[in-house]
Design an enzyme around this catalytic site. Sequence first.
Site, PDB file in Angstrom:
ATOM      1  N   GLU A 155       0.890  -1.171   0.000  1.00 58.15           N
ATOM      2  CA  GLU A 155       0.000   0.000   0.000  1.00 58.15           C
ATOM      3  C   GLU A 155       0.916   1.205   0.000  1.00 58.15           C
ATOM      4  O   GLU A 155       1.554   1.513   1.000  1.00 58.15           O
ATOM      5  CB  GLU A 155      -0.925  -0.023   1.220  1.00 58.15           C
ATOM      6  CG  GLU A 155      -2.100   0.946   1.100  1.00 58.15           C
ATOM      7  CD  GLU A 155      -1.788   2.322   1.656  1.00 58.15           C
ATOM      8  OE1 GLU A 155      -1.459   3.221   0.835  1.00 58.15           O
ATOM      9  OE2 GLU A 155      -1.865   2.514   2.868  1.00 58.15           O
ATOM     10  N   CYS A 175      -2.262   8.832   2.860  1.00 54.42           N
ATOM     11  CA  CYS A 175      -2.046   8.370   1.484  1.00 54.42           C
ATOM     12  C   CYS A 175      -3.271   8.600   0.617  1.00 54.42           C
ATOM     13  O   CYS A 175      -3.149   8.957  -0.553  1.00 54.42           O
ATOM     14  CB  CYS A 175      -1.690   6.885   1.487  1.00 54.42           C
ATOM     15  SG  CYS A 175      -0.133   6.503   2.310  1.00 54.42           S
TER      16      CYS A 175
END
Length: 455
Positions: free
Chosen positions: A232, A266
């Site tokens: 990720e 993010c």
Amino acid sequence: MTDYAVINPATGETLKSYPTISDADLDAAIGRADGAYRSWGRTSSVEERAALIRRVGDLHTERRDELAAIIVREMGKPLEQAYGEVDFAADIYRYYADTSPDVLADQPVELLAGDGSAVIRRGPLGVLLGIMPWNFPYYQVARFAGPNVIIGNSILLKHAPQCPESAEAIERIFADAGFPDGVYVNIYATNEQIEHAIGDRRVQGVSLTGSERAGAAVAEIAGRNLKKVVLELGGSDPFILLSADDLDKVVEDAVAARLDNSGQSCNAAKRFIVLDELYTPFLDKFTAALGAVQPSDPSSEDSKLGPLSSSAAADRLQDQLDRAVAGGAELHSTGERQGNYFAPAVLTGITPENDAYHEEFFGPVASVYKVGSEDEAIALANDIPFGLGSYVYTTDAEQAQRVADQIEAGMVFVNVVLADGVELPFGGVKRSGTGREMGRLGADEFVNKKLIRVG
């Protein structure tokens, strides 16, 4: 060696240092994790493992004051958001405890020929290595460790060097919950030691949340050693505004989506792509609303924007801003930087030749673009190396579905922000990573999907 240290970004004070693990102790830690997998991980029932994971969640709730205070001083998270993260982590552990019977149930396969039966039975792989980031010290661990421990895997956890105290607290919670030694092992390891751990035959998979550079390095090492990997990585998520009944509410959501975790998320909205007739009113309202949120002491209960996580993070963001302006972008600043405290800023006039067009800004900086059509908005949204999350605001339901289908991202949120949930899968495409965490899909990454065919 003391690569791991708590350095309060609000003050710059080094509060505590932690020694890096020795090579011998790292080998022993891998051995403990492997032993736990081969004994308890294979013999305990899913109900036993789920009960202990539920206790991990409960201990997060019981210790929420202590846990929240730790990450306020480790990485400057505003106190209210720190409490929210602890609570979310607790919910993740409980979710997997609740759903584990369904997650691990046998999956029958209808035979097309022959007598007998066939099922897919999900089981553990073995020792897994988690490499976690500093921006969500509890949440990131929960979504990796929660499902995998219930499956029967054991965990080696390398946290970010600036989060050693939260790493220590999580390991203590697993021990206090009643897990046997070796099921969850915290390691203060160097990058070189992590490379060795990934190559160790006892380690069966690795999950990393972090930067593109770190992801590429880990994927290369894992591939060389034929290990399963979940990544990720970064994102530069588009926030597409095509129409609005209530522009003030859209602006409120846009600010929340950009400033969550002081802009250090993010999947935060980072590029605001606005249809031309809404561009000027949106830009004016958005810049003013961002300016109303100024950095403050993260330990204060009413803080909405804390310092950036470190002086290095603040310097990187300043360098990006300077290069963006040098490349022709216009800076709409709402305040001055003071140390690690970074006031929100808005950039406009960014062209494809500008570095800012392709980069991820990890802090309270928003880029605003004007487009003339839906198709132009989609093209701009996709013209980026990343593909993590995205946001679409429109009053047209058919348009929402049409645009969502064309966005190159792992997640699309329509007319809503900050809507992550324990049941919703999280992950991206392109340079934002591979695999999924959270939800049912998050429990299906590090499992042996074993076929059992009976004649």
